[in-house]
Design a protein around this motif. Structure first.
Motif, short mmCIF file in Angstrom:
data_model
loop_
_atom_site.label_atom_id
_atom_site.label_comp_id
_atom_site.label_asym_id
_atom_site.label_seq_id
_atom_site.Cartn_x
_atom_site.Cartn_y
_atom_site.Cartn_z
N PRO A 1 103.50 35.84 41.85
CA PRO A 1 102.58 35.57 42.97
C PRO A 1 101.38 34.72 42.54
O PRO A 1 100.92 33.86 43.30
N LEU A 2 100.90 34.93 41.33
CA LEU A 2 99.78 34.14 40.83
C LEU A 2 100.18 32.67 40.66
O LEU A 2 99.43 31.77 41.03
N VAL A 3 101.37 32.43 40.15
CA VAL A 3 101.87 31.07 39.97
C VAL A 3 102.06 30.40 41.33
O VAL A 3 101.66 29.25 41.54
N THR B 1 100.20 26.51 45.29
CA THR B 1 99.84 26.25 46.69
C THR B 1 98.46 25.64 46.79
O THR B 1 98.24 24.67 47.52
N ILE B 2 97.52 26.17 46.04
CA ILE B 2 96.15 25.65 46.06
C ILE B 2 96.11 24.22 45.52
O ILE B 2 95.48 23.35 46.10
N VAL B 3 96.80 23.98 44.42
CA VAL B 3 96.80 22.65 43.81
C VAL B 3 97.45 21.63 44.74
O VAL B 3 96.92 20.54 44.95
N GLY C 1 95.70 18.32 46.95
CA GLY C 1 96.23 16.96 46.89
C GLY C 1 96.40 16.37 48.27
O GLY C 1 96.11 15.20 48.51
N CYS C 2 96.85 17.18 49.22
CA CYS C 2 97.00 16.71 50.60
C CYS C 2 95.64 16.38 51.20
O CYS C 2 95.51 15.43 51.97
N THR C 3 94.63 17.15 50.86
CA THR C 3 93.29 16.88 51.37
C THR C 3 92.77 15.55 50.85
O THR C 3 92.17 14.78 51.60
N VAL C 4 93.02 15.28 49.60
CA VAL C 4 92.58 14.01 49.01
C VAL C 4 93.26 12.85 49.72
O VAL C 4 92.63 11.84 50.05
#
Length: 62
Positions: free
Chosen positions: A6-8, A13-15, A19-22
């Protein structure tokens, strides 16, 4: 070992989301730049056309 998955997944997901936001911000910046550039070119064309009409004494209304 089961606690790591779950941590991975959350980290990936956050990373990937950041990238999509950038990409979205870069797309908005390019879009704005293109709009401003086209407005500047349009204004330059209008000013040039007015100058040509003034020099040649041509009138739009005939």
């Amino acid at each position: 070992m089961k606690r790591i998955y779950p941590l991975v997944v959350m980290t990936l997901t956050i990373v990937l989301s950041s990238g999509c936001t950038v990409l979205a911000v870069a797309d908005a910046a390019v879009s704005t730049t293109v709009k401003v550039g086209s407005a500047v070119v349009g204004t330059a064309v209008d000013v040039t056309a007015a100058g040509v009409r003034a020099v040649t004494s041509s009138n739009k209304e005939k």
